[in-house]
Write a protein that holds these residues in place. Structure first.
Motif, PDB file in Angstrom:
ATOM      1  N   LEU A   1       0.680  -0.757   0.214  1.00 34.31           N
ATOM      2  CA  LEU A   1      -0.046   0.498   0.180  1.00 34.31           C
ATOM      3  C   LEU A   1       0.796   1.579  -0.052  1.00 34.31           C
ATOM      4  O   LEU A   1       1.737   1.359   0.475  1.00 34.31           O
ATOM      5  N   LEU A   2       0.869   2.289  -0.791  1.00 33.27           N
ATOM      6  CA  LEU A   2       1.583   3.132  -0.933  1.00 33.27           C
ATOM      7  C   LEU A   2       0.600   4.569  -0.839  1.00 33.27           C
ATOM      8  O   LEU A   2      -0.159   4.780  -2.130  1.00 33.27           O
ATOM      9  N   ASN A   3       1.199   5.738  -0.518  1.00 34.14           N
ATOM     10  CA  ASN A   3       0.615   6.962  -1.433  1.00 34.14           C
ATOM     11  C   ASN A   3       1.706   7.573  -1.622  1.00 34.14           C
ATOM     12  O   ASN A   3       2.796   7.345  -2.142  1.00 34.14           O
ATOM     13  N   VAL A   4       1.085   8.360  -2.863  1.00 36.39           N
ATOM     14  CA  VAL A   4       1.596   9.123  -3.739  1.00 36.39           C
ATOM     15  C   VAL A   4       1.754  10.710  -3.794  1.00 36.39           C
ATOM     16  O   VAL A   4       0.579  11.356  -3.836  1.00 36.39           O
ATOM     17  N   LEU A   5       2.758  11.436  -3.657  1.00 38.90           N
ATOM     18  CA  LEU A   5       2.430  12.715  -3.440  1.00 38.90           C
ATOM     19  C   LEU A   5       3.479  13.402  -4.970  1.00 38.90           C
ATOM     20  O   LEU A   5       4.452  12.854  -5.318  1.00 38.90           O
ATOM     21  N   LEU A   6       2.499  14.603  -5.682  1.00 35.77           N
ATOM     22  CA  LEU A   6       2.935  14.946  -7.248  1.00 35.77           C
ATOM     23  C   LEU A   6       4.086  16.412  -7.036  1.00 35.77           C
ATOM     24  O   LEU A   6       4.204  15.626  -7.184  1.00 35.77           O
ATOM     25  N   GLY A   7       4.356  17.110  -5.920  1.00 33.36           N
ATOM     26  CA  GLY A   7       5.000  17.763  -5.548  1.00 33.36           C
ATOM     27  C   GLY A   7       4.282  19.062  -6.884  1.00 33.36           C
ATOM     28  O   GLY A   7       3.568  19.145  -7.430  1.00 33.36           O
ATOM     29  N   ASP A   8       5.479  19.652  -6.438  1.00 34.70           N
ATOM     30  CA  ASP A   8       5.004  20.831  -7.823  1.00 34.70           C
ATOM     31  C   ASP A   8       5.912  20.781  -8.319  1.00 34.70           C
ATOM     32  O   ASP A   8       6.780  19.452  -9.130  1.00 34.70           O
ATOM     33  N   VAL A   9       5.387  22.050 -10.091  1.00 29.04           N
ATOM     34  CA  VAL A   9       5.471  21.351 -11.589  1.00 29.04           C
ATOM     35  C   VAL A   9       7.440  21.296 -11.079  1.00 29.04           C
ATOM     36  O   VAL A   9       8.162  22.004 -10.468  1.00 29.04           O
ATOM     37  N   HIS A  10       8.266  20.306 -12.046  1.00 28.52           N
ATOM     38  CA  HIS A  10       9.062  20.492 -12.429  1.00 28.52           C
ATOM     39  C   HIS A  10       9.852  19.042 -11.180  1.00 28.52           C
ATOM     40  O   HIS A  10      10.813  19.849 -11.002  1.00 28.52           O
ATOM     41  N   GLU A  11       8.590  19.311  -9.967  1.00 29.64           N
ATOM     42  CA  GLU A  11       9.575  18.772  -8.350  1.00 29.64           C
ATOM     43  C   GLU A  11       9.259  17.164  -8.687  1.00 29.64           C
ATOM     44  O   GLU A  11       8.355  16.846  -9.646  1.00 29.64           O
ATOM     45  N   PRO A  12       9.617  16.088  -8.848  1.00 34.84           N
ATOM     46  CA  PRO A  12       9.423  14.619  -9.049  1.00 34.84           C
ATOM     47  C   PRO A  12       8.798  14.184  -7.749  1.00 34.84           C
ATOM     48  O   PRO A  12       8.562  14.520  -6.883  1.00 34.84           O
ATOM     49  N   MET A  13       7.789  13.070  -7.943  1.00 29.18           N
ATOM     50  CA  MET A  13       7.153  12.807  -7.679  1.00 29.18           C
ATOM     51  C   MET A  13       7.584  12.035  -6.142  1.00 29.18           C
ATOM     52  O   MET A  13       8.569  11.736  -6.123  1.00 29.18           O
ATOM     53  N   ALA A  14       7.167  11.756  -5.226  1.00 35.11           N
ATOM     54  CA  ALA A  14       7.340  11.096  -3.337  1.00 35.11           C
ATOM     55  C   ALA A  14       6.231  10.090  -3.883  1.00 35.11           C
ATOM     56  O   ALA A  14       5.307   9.667  -3.818  1.00 35.11           O
ATOM     57  N   LEU A  15       7.052   8.659  -3.804  1.00 37.14           N
ATOM     58  CA  LEU A  15       6.044   7.951  -2.610  1.00 37.14           C
ATOM     59  C   LEU A  15       6.242   7.266  -1.159  1.00 37.14           C
ATOM     60  O   LEU A  15       7.907   7.071  -0.804  1.00 37.14           O
ATOM     61  N   VAL A  16       5.270   6.534  -0.328  1.00 39.34           N
ATOM     62  CA  VAL A  16       5.349   6.033   0.730  1.00 39.34           C
ATOM     63  C   VAL A  16       4.861   5.018   1.160  1.00 39.34           C
ATOM     64  O   VAL A  16       3.419   5.332   0.021  1.00 39.34           O
ATOM     65  N   TYR A  17       5.638   4.051   1.924  1.00 35.70           N
ATOM     66  CA  TYR A  17       4.573   2.692   2.363  1.00 35.70           C
ATOM     67  C   TYR A  17       3.466   3.928   3.527  1.00 35.70           C
ATOM     68  O   TYR A  17       3.781   4.309   4.611  1.00 35.70           O
ATOM     69  N   VAL A  18       2.411   3.264   3.211  1.00 35.04           N
ATOM     70  CA  VAL A  18       1.408   2.518   3.970  1.00 35.04           C
ATOM     71  C   VAL A  18       1.778   2.697   5.538  1.00 35.04           C
ATOM     72  O   VAL A  18       2.552   1.406   5.196  1.00 35.04           O
ATOM     73  N   GLY A  19       1.821   3.112   6.563  1.00 35.32           N
ATOM     74  CA  GLY A  19       2.295   3.384   7.932  1.00 35.32           C
ATOM     75  C   GLY A  19       3.595   3.432   8.659  1.00 35.32           C
ATOM     76  O   GLY A  19       4.549   2.742   9.453  1.00 35.32           O
ATOM     77  N   HIS A  20       4.693   3.417   7.234  1.00 38.08           N
ATOM     78  CA  HIS A  20       6.116   4.105   6.943  1.00 38.08           C
ATOM     79  C   HIS A  20       6.168   5.571   6.822  1.00 38.08           C
ATOM     80  O   HIS A  20       7.316   5.219   5.245  1.00 38.08           O
ATOM     81  N   GLU A  21       5.786   6.605   7.250  1.00 35.20           N
ATOM     82  CA  GLU A  21       5.799   7.419   6.177  1.00 35.20           C
ATOM     83  C   GLU A  21       6.766   8.295   6.566  1.00 35.20           C
ATOM     84  O   GLU A  21       7.774   9.442   6.052  1.00 35.20           O
ATOM     85  N   HIS A  22       7.523   7.475   7.808  1.00 35.74           N
ATOM     86  CA  HIS A  22       9.458   8.139   7.592  1.00 35.74           C
ATOM     87  C   HIS A  22       9.946   7.827   7.001  1.00 35.74           C
ATOM     88  O   HIS A  22      11.606   8.313   6.798  1.00 35.74           O
ATOM     89  N   ASN A  23      10.038   7.329   5.866  1.00 35.23           N
ATOM     90  CA  ASN A  23      10.294   6.274   4.591  1.00 35.23           C
ATOM     91  C   ASN A  23      10.118   6.974   3.064  1.00 35.23           C
ATOM     92  O   ASN A  23       8.754   6.329   2.665  1.00 35.23           O
ATOM     93  N   VAL A  24      10.374   7.882   2.477  1.00 36.74           N
ATOM     94  CA  VAL A  24       9.765   9.384   1.383  1.00 36.74           C
ATOM     95  C   VAL A  24      10.622   8.522   0.426  1.00 36.74           C
ATOM     96  O   VAL A  24      12.013   8.575   0.407  1.00 36.74           O
ATOM     97  N   PHE A  25      10.474   7.998  -0.489  1.00 32.32           N
ATOM     98  CA  PHE A  25      11.275   7.847  -1.600  1.00 32.32           C
ATOM     99  C   PHE A  25      10.907   8.957  -3.583  1.00 32.32           C
ATOM    100  O   PHE A  25       9.602   8.290  -3.453  1.00 32.32           O
ATOM    101  N   PHE A  26      11.714   9.380  -3.191  1.00 33.49           N
ATOM    102  CA  PHE A  26      11.637  10.030  -4.602  1.00 33.49           C
ATOM    103  C   PHE A  26      11.817   9.422  -6.140  1.00 33.49           C
ATOM    104  O   PHE A  26      12.627   8.763  -6.390  1.00 33.49           O
ATOM    105  N   VAL A  27      11.043   9.631  -7.071  1.00 30.88           N
ATOM    106  CA  VAL A  27      11.071   9.237  -7.699  1.00 30.88           C
ATOM    107  C   VAL A  27      12.021   9.923  -8.955  1.00 30.88           C
ATOM    108  O   VAL A  27      12.079  10.777  -8.527  1.00 30.88           O
ATOM    109  N   GLN A  28      12.246   8.949  -9.706  1.00 30.64           N
ATOM    110  CA  GLN A  28      13.143   9.799 -10.587  1.00 30.64           C
ATOM    111  C   GLN A  28      12.450  10.617 -11.798  1.00 30.64           C
ATOM    112  O   GLN A  28      11.347  10.393 -12.199  1.00 30.64           O
TER     113      GLN A  28
END
Length: 114
Positions: free
Chosen positions: A74-101
């Motif tokens: 289960l993942l949450n997706v954060l789109l961010g602002d224009v020209h910023e990469p989106m981020a993925l976060v495991y649900v329940g593990h919000e301390h681990n943010v992964f930025f998509v290339q």
């Protein structure tokens, strides 16, 4: 990010916030080429220090990743602002943010999934 097995399907919904996934999915990704886009984005995402709330107040979308072996992510997706990469976060593990290339972020957005 960790991939548990071959991805069978990815369900997408508008997020209801951290700590869960909105089960009112508006799309399901099952085509191999589309799944490969998501898989590449996940595998090449880079972990960042910090808590998800530090980057954006609320996630934009939720993902249910279903694997062929029956496991799920289960993942949450954060789109961010224009020209910023989106981020993925495991649900329940919000301390681990992964930025998509950037390239994978743009490819996913171009496909119209988000």
């Amino acid at each position: 990010m960790e991939i548990l097995d071959e991805i069978e399907a990815i369900s997408i919904s508008h997020s209801i916030g951290y700590g869960g996934v909105n089960s009112d999915f508006f799309a399901e990704v099952t085509e191999a080429d589309d799944i490969q886009l998501f898989k590449t984005a996940m595998v090449e995402a880079e972990r960042a220090e910090g808590i998800a709330e530090d980057f954006q107040a609320m996630p934009d979308y939720d993902l249910l990743i279903e694997y062929e072996n029956g496991e799920t992510h289960l993942l949450n997706v954060l789109l961010g602002d224009v020209h910023e990469p989106m981020a993925l976060v495991y649900v329940g593990h919000e301390h681990n943010v992964f930025f998509v290339q950037q390239g994978e972020s743009e490819a996913l957005l171009a496909e119209g999934w988000f």
